[in-house]
Write an enzyme that holds these catalytic residues in place. Sequence first.
Site, PDB file in Angstrom:
ATOM      1  N   CYS A 119       0.813  -1.278   0.158  1.00 13.44           N
ATOM      2  CA  CYS A 119      -0.269  -0.066   0.016  1.00 13.44           C
ATOM      3  C   CYS A 119       0.984   1.194   0.042  1.00 13.44           C
ATOM      4  CB  CYS A 119      -0.737  -0.115   1.047  1.00 13.44           C
ATOM      5  SG  CYS A 119      -2.228   1.140   1.303  1.00 13.44           S
ATOM      6  N   CYS A 120       2.014   1.252   0.991  1.00 12.57           N
ATOM      7  CA  CYS A 120       2.802   2.507   0.965  1.00 12.57           C
ATOM      8  C   CYS A 120       3.567   2.719  -0.395  1.00 12.57           C
ATOM      9  CB  CYS A 120       3.839   2.401   2.013  1.00 12.57           C
ATOM     10  SG  CYS A 120       3.257   2.606   3.578  1.00 12.57           S
ATOM     11  N   CYS A 202      -1.272   8.871   7.016  1.00 13.31           N
ATOM     12  CA  CYS A 202      -2.504   8.389   6.573  1.00 13.31           C
ATOM     13  C   CYS A 202      -3.202   8.126   7.624  1.00 13.31           C
ATOM     14  CB  CYS A 202      -2.415   7.147   5.762  1.00 13.31           C
ATOM     15  SG  CYS A 202      -1.330   7.523   4.233  1.00 13.31           S
ATOM     16  N   CYS A 205      -3.303   4.760   9.357  1.00 18.08           N
ATOM     17  CA  CYS A 205      -2.167   4.163  10.019  1.00 18.08           C
ATOM     18  C   CYS A 205      -1.402   5.212  10.941  1.00 18.08           C
ATOM     19  CB  CYS A 205      -1.140   3.956   8.695  1.00 18.08           C
ATOM     20  SG  CYS A 205      -1.604   2.649   7.661  1.00 18.08           S
ATOM     21  N   CYS A 230       8.140   3.767   5.622  1.00 19.46           N
ATOM     22  CA  CYS A 230       7.249   3.679   4.697  1.00 19.46           C
ATOM     23  C   CYS A 230       7.891   3.380   3.315  1.00 19.46           C
ATOM     24  CB  CYS A 230       5.931   4.625   4.236  1.00 19.46           C
ATOM     25  SG  CYS A 230       6.894   6.168   3.835  1.00 19.46           S
TER      26      CYS A 230
END
Length: 240
Positions: A119-120, A202, A205, A230
């Site tokens: 995702c990162c 985000c 997170c 990240c």
Amino acid sequence: MNKDDINNINDKLKYSSPQEVLSWAVSEIGCDNIAFATSLGAEDQVLTHILRSMKADVSIFTIDTGCLYAESHDLIQETESLYDFKYEILTPESYAVEEMINTHGKDLFYKSLELRKLCCRLRKIEPLKNKLSSLDAWICGLRRDQSITRTNIEKVQWDEVFGIIKVNPLVDWDEKKVWDYVKKYKVPYHKLHDRGYPSIGCEPCTRAIKPGEDVRAGRWWWENKEQKECGLHQKMDTSS
Ligand code: SF4
């Protein structure tokens, strides 16, 4: 620029202020070849204030991952209006994000370290990689005492992940110095800092920290300390 050149520059800039480090970077590298990546934290707001005060024509960009807090968008508007400029907003490829969510679910980051890094990578690293591919150097608001993953960073270093120079003007500042600067110059800052969020990323997170916790304890709080990056500021396998 080789390792010896970078060591010599760091020796020369050892006692230099952030303003002096930025002046060196702008004059040596050139405004068109360097840009400042902000994640809107207090350190980055300080650097934004310094760059705008210097009237340096350096691009200031941020990544809208699609998962930012509403307060982050508010701060973007407030800062643009106060300092009379526009951020360059980077966004991920929508088709890649859609495919990731369809395959692994919306909350994939909680399921495994690999999925969190995926995702990162899609939401942050790929847009950043794309931007940095046109530059010789980037500026970041990292400080050494922010986490155990940042203790070895220098004012000027070779970024092995992106293959360009990385300039960290605030590397030897502590948290107090950052906030003293914010107060002295009335720098706009993220509203969540007043609600126990020293480090903000985000929304899914990031959480507030408890008294005495590490300043980055609220980032990816379900992971080990050593894994809490990240990939923007760490050598990592970006192909996974
Ligand atoms: Fe995805 Fe969380 Fe990384 Fe943001 S911080 S890109 S939501 S895993």
